[in-house]
Design a protein around this motif. Structure first.
Motif, PDB file in Angstrom:
ATOM      1  N   ALA A  16       0.860  -1.005   0.022  1.00 37.86           N
ATOM      2  CA  ALA A  16       0.065   0.069   0.163  1.00 37.86           C
ATOM      3  C   ALA A  16       0.799   1.446   0.181  1.00 37.86           C
ATOM      4  O   ALA A  16       0.668   2.137  -0.702  1.00 37.86           O
ATOM      5  N   ALA A  17       1.753   1.489   0.847  1.00 45.52           N
ATOM      6  CA  ALA A  17       2.725   2.402   0.917  1.00 45.52           C
ATOM      7  C   ALA A  17       3.518   2.475  -0.213  1.00 45.52           C
ATOM      8  O   ALA A  17       3.683   3.753  -0.912  1.00 45.52           O
ATOM      9  N   GLY A  18       3.747   1.332  -1.062  1.00 45.46           N
ATOM     10  CA  GLY A  18       4.886   1.656  -2.333  1.00 45.46           C
ATOM     11  C   GLY A  18       3.850   2.301  -3.266  1.00 45.46           C
ATOM     12  O   GLY A  18       4.435   3.155  -4.061  1.00 45.46           O
ATOM     13  N   SER A  19       2.409   1.856  -3.348  1.00 44.62           N
ATOM     14  CA  SER A  19       1.501   2.278  -4.349  1.00 44.62           C
ATOM     15  C   SER A  19       1.373   3.991  -4.080  1.00 44.62           C
ATOM     16  O   SER A  19       1.454   4.737  -5.116  1.00 44.62           O
ATOM     17  N   VAL A  20       1.296   4.195  -2.698  1.00 44.56           N
ATOM     18  CA  VAL A  20       1.227   5.726  -2.583  1.00 44.56           C
ATOM     19  C   VAL A  20       2.397   6.375  -3.013  1.00 44.56           C
ATOM     20  O   VAL A  20       2.428   7.541  -3.374  1.00 44.56           O
ATOM     21  N   GLY A  21       3.426   6.012  -2.699  1.00 48.54           N
ATOM     22  CA  GLY A  21       4.895   6.543  -2.850  1.00 48.54           C
ATOM     23  C   GLY A  21       4.973   7.012  -4.375  1.00 48.54           C
ATOM     24  O   GLY A  21       5.652   7.886  -4.834  1.00 48.54           O
ATOM     25  N   LEU A  22       4.308   6.235  -5.250  1.00 48.45           N
ATOM     26  CA  LEU A  22       4.507   6.384  -6.702  1.00 48.45           C
ATOM     27  C   LEU A  22       3.866   7.651  -7.083  1.00 48.45           C
ATOM     28  O   LEU A  22       4.271   8.078  -8.259  1.00 48.45           O
ATOM     29  N   LEU A  23       2.881   7.904  -6.436  1.00 49.44           N
ATOM     30  CA  LEU A  23       2.238   9.229  -6.716  1.00 49.44           C
ATOM     31  C   LEU A  23       2.414  10.387  -5.773  1.00 49.44           C
ATOM     32  O   LEU A  23       2.076  11.643  -6.069  1.00 49.44           O
ATOM     33  N   THR A  24       3.217  10.329  -4.772  1.00 52.92           N
ATOM     34  CA  THR A  24       3.526  11.239  -3.840  1.00 52.92           C
ATOM     35  C   THR A  24       4.883  11.353  -3.510  1.00 52.92           C
ATOM     36  O   THR A  24       5.231  11.643  -2.427  1.00 52.92           O
ATOM     37  N   GLY A  25       5.943  11.636  -4.329  1.00 54.81           N
ATOM     38  CA  GLY A  25       7.081  11.906  -4.234  1.00 54.81           C
ATOM     39  C   GLY A  25       8.008  10.531  -3.754  1.00 54.81           C
ATOM     40  O   GLY A  25       9.101  10.801  -3.003  1.00 54.81           O
ATOM     41  N   GLY A  26       7.870   9.380  -4.032  1.00 53.00           N
ATOM     42  CA  GLY A  26       8.718   8.192  -3.868  1.00 53.00           C
ATOM     43  C   GLY A  26       8.844   7.988  -2.226  1.00 53.00           C
ATOM     44  O   GLY A  26       7.841   7.954  -1.885  1.00 53.00           O
ATOM     45  N   PRO A  27      10.151   7.830  -1.952  1.00 53.27           N
ATOM     46  CA  PRO A  27      10.152   7.636  -0.562  1.00 53.27           C
ATOM     47  C   PRO A  27       9.699   8.596   0.462  1.00 53.27           C
ATOM     48  O   PRO A  27       9.485   7.833   1.506  1.00 53.27           O
ATOM     49  N   VAL A  28       9.457   9.843   0.091  1.00 48.29           N
ATOM     50  CA  VAL A  28       8.778  10.566   0.962  1.00 48.29           C
ATOM     51  C   VAL A  28       7.341  10.271   1.177  1.00 48.29           C
ATOM     52  O   VAL A  28       6.847  10.164   2.458  1.00 48.29           O
ATOM     53  N   GLY A  29       6.602  10.035   0.151  1.00 53.57           N
ATOM     54  CA  GLY A  29       5.265   9.589   0.338  1.00 53.57           C
ATOM     55  C   GLY A  29       5.400   8.277   0.829  1.00 53.57           C
ATOM     56  O   GLY A  29       4.521   8.143   1.489  1.00 53.57           O
ATOM     57  N   GLY A  72       9.095   3.627  16.247  1.00 52.06           N
ATOM     58  CA  GLY A  72       8.959   2.428  15.401  1.00 52.06           C
ATOM     59  C   GLY A  72       8.168   2.870  14.094  1.00 52.06           C
ATOM     60  O   GLY A  72       8.857   2.308  13.072  1.00 52.06           O
ATOM     61  N   ALA A  73       7.280   3.624  14.178  1.00 54.15           N
ATOM     62  CA  ALA A  73       6.718   4.108  12.898  1.00 54.15           C
ATOM     63  C   ALA A  73       7.454   4.803  12.025  1.00 54.15           C
ATOM     64  O   ALA A  73       7.417   4.580  10.915  1.00 54.15           O
ATOM     65  N   VAL A  74       8.456   5.598  12.390  1.00 58.19           N
ATOM     66  CA  VAL A  74       9.456   6.556  11.877  1.00 58.19           C
ATOM     67  C   VAL A  74      10.668   5.436  11.030  1.00 58.19           C
ATOM     68  O   VAL A  74      10.491   5.519   9.766  1.00 58.19           O
ATOM     69  N   ILE A  75      10.975   4.541  11.914  1.00 58.44           N
ATOM     70  CA  ILE A  75      12.212   3.904  10.988  1.00 58.44           C
ATOM     71  C   ILE A  75      11.460   2.562  10.293  1.00 58.44           C
ATOM     72  O   ILE A  75      12.217   2.458   9.322  1.00 58.44           O
ATOM     73  N   CYS A  76      10.294   2.473  10.504  1.00 60.52           N
ATOM     74  CA  CYS A  76       9.629   1.555   9.604  1.00 60.52           C
ATOM     75  C   CYS A  76       9.202   2.080   8.116  1.00 60.52           C
ATOM     76  O   CYS A  76       9.070   1.273   7.091  1.00 60.52           O
ATOM     77  N   GLY A  77       9.161   3.483   8.103  1.00 60.12           N
ATOM     78  CA  GLY A  77       9.122   4.250   7.018  1.00 60.12           C
ATOM     79  C   GLY A  77      10.122   4.499   6.057  1.00 60.12           C
ATOM     80  O   GLY A  77      10.004   4.637   4.894  1.00 60.12           O
ATOM     81  N   TRP A  78      11.350   4.404   6.533  1.00 64.00           N
ATOM     82  CA  TRP A  78      12.412   4.727   5.641  1.00 64.00           C
ATOM     83  C   TRP A  78      13.711   3.671   5.845  1.00 64.00           C
ATOM     84  O   TRP A  78      14.363   3.350   4.864  1.00 64.00           O
ATOM     85  N   LEU A  79      14.077   2.861   6.994  1.00 60.03           N
ATOM     86  CA  LEU A  79      15.082   1.985   6.964  1.00 60.03           C
ATOM     87  C   LEU A  79      14.806   0.503   6.032  1.00 60.03           C
ATOM     88  O   LEU A  79      15.659   0.254   5.323  1.00 60.03           O
ATOM     89  N   PRO A  80      13.607   0.205   5.957  1.00 56.72           N
ATOM     90  CA  PRO A  80      13.682  -1.050   4.826  1.00 56.72           C
ATOM     91  C   PRO A  80      13.969  -0.516   3.754  1.00 56.72           C
ATOM     92  O   PRO A  80      14.601  -1.383   2.853  1.00 56.72           O
ATOM     93  N   GLY A  81      13.624   0.643   3.021  1.00 52.80           N
ATOM     94  CA  GLY A  81      14.117   0.946   1.892  1.00 52.80           C
ATOM     95  C   GLY A  81      15.576   1.267   1.520  1.00 52.80           C
ATOM     96  O   GLY A  81      16.066   1.102   0.654  1.00 52.80           O
ATOM     97  N   ILE A  82      16.055   1.729   2.533  1.00 52.53           N
ATOM     98  CA  ILE A  82      17.774   1.718   2.542  1.00 52.53           C
ATOM     99  C   ILE A  82      18.232   0.493   2.470  1.00 52.53           C
ATOM    100  O   ILE A  82      19.188   0.259   1.700  1.00 52.53           O
ATOM    101  N   LEU A  83      17.851  -0.483   3.181  1.00 53.50           N
ATOM    102  CA  LEU A  83      18.573  -1.857   3.312  1.00 53.50           C
ATOM    103  C   LEU A  83      18.027  -2.438   1.960  1.00 53.50           C
ATOM    104  O   LEU A  83      18.987  -3.198   1.432  1.00 53.50           O
ATOM    105  N   ASN A  84      16.855  -2.293   1.392  1.00 54.60           N
ATOM    106  CA  ASN A  84      16.462  -2.948   0.114  1.00 54.60           C
ATOM    107  C   ASN A  84      17.477  -2.187  -1.021  1.00 54.60           C
ATOM    108  O   ASN A  84      18.225  -3.174  -2.015  1.00 54.60           O
TER     109      ASN A  84
END
Length: 306
Positions: free
Chosen positions: A52-65, A83-95
């Motif tokens: 869900a967050a990945g689809s939203v990110g496509l329309l709203t600024g990528g990693p920021v969205g 926990g909410a903050v790091i779940c929003g950015w850390l997985p993308g950096i690891l991937n």
């Protein structure tokens, strides 16, 4: 049409299965990151959140969205702010880190087999220098809290926003806490999830080559797979659209893969790895947002009753 008629459909089914495992590994990464702060996410919930967050990110600024949507939904279900903050950015950096590692393997393969000319070496060298600078610079910045604060202030000015000292101090503190959590041994499961995510995604591509009856060596597979993904992540296009497809087809042409096989396989791969999760993610995003709205409405009704 001729290639489709001779496809090995059992291998296509195997590609679908490996892509499903890749989705699961992405959810496992998010679960593992949440555990760093003592929070809990169910497996299906983590997978749905990522889609869900990945689809939203496509329309709203990528990693920021992606980060904003992830934070909003996880906070609504009771996750801690940290926990909410790091779940929003850390997985993308690891991937992204796992993909960069696979791209490095692919580049070494191309160099070893003398498949890169001088015209290709210059842009690849520049890209490698850029990635290395980001990695080394990121490590240097995260070593000190004051460095993190300076970078955040510079980023705010770059975006033409007035730096808020309280917000910057809180963000710097969260980044330093995340670094400490990862360095204390909590990095193993998130990194394992990120590696599995990239590995099974590459396995999807391999299964599709098998389905198209095209023999391909593992080195050739990785050489054409990871580098376009890294370049696509550095662009402002949603999901690297066009960059990933064109880069993969072009690299496989350089590596001698027949035109019909490379075009068919790359398009089928992008359908499974990009379009299908994107289309699934939009209704999931609507569902998550509906749950948030329902919770907010219930909270207001409870407050009015009180």
């Amino acid at each position: 049409a001729e290639a489709l008629r001779h496809m090995r459909w059992w291998a296509v089914a195997l590609a679908v299965a490996t892509q499903g495992v890749s989705y699961w590994a992405n959810g496992y990464t998010i679960q593992s990151v949440a555990r760093l702060t003592g929070d809990r996410l169910g497996t299906l919930e983590a997978i749905g959140l990522a889609l869900a967050a990945g689809s939203v990110g496509l329309l709203t600024g990528g990693p920021v969205g992606y980060g904003a949507a992830s934070y909003h939904w996880t906070r609504n279900r009771g996750m801690s702010q940290e926990g909410a903050v790091i779940c929003g950015w850390l997985p993308g950096i690891l991937n992204a880190g796992a993909m960069i590692a696979l791209a490095a393997v692919g580049i070494v393969y191309l160099l070893f087999h003398h498949l890169l000319g001088r015209s290709q070496l210059v842009p690849l060298g520049m890209l490698g220098a850029l990635v290395a600078t980001i990695i080394v610079g990121g490590g240097w910045v995260l070593a000190r809290k004051e460095r993190v604060a300076r970078v955040l202030r510079a980023w705010s000015r770059l975006r033409r926003r007035r730096p808020n000292p309280d917000d910057i101090a809180a963000a710097a503190e969260r980044l330093m806490t995340t670094r400490q959590l990862m360095s204390s041994g909590g990095w193993r499961r998130p990194v394992l999830g990120a590696v599995a995510n990239a590995g099974f995604d590459a396995a999807t591509l391999y299964c599709l080559f098998v389905a198209a009856r095209q023999d391909i060596a593992p080195g050739v597979l990785l050489a054409g797979y990871a580098l376009p993904q890294v370049v696509g992540r550095l662009t402002f296009l949603p999901g690297g659209l066009g960059i990933v497809e064109g880069g993969m087809v072009g690299l496989y042409a350089l590596l001698g893969v027949p035109a019909t096989a490379r075009v068919l396989v790359v398009l089928a791969y992008r359908a499974l790895s990009f379009w299908v999760p994107t289309l699934i993610g939009f209704p999931l995003a609507a569902l998550f947002q509906r749950l948030v709205t329902r919770a907010e409405r219930a909270a207001r009704c409870g407050g009015n009753s009180a």
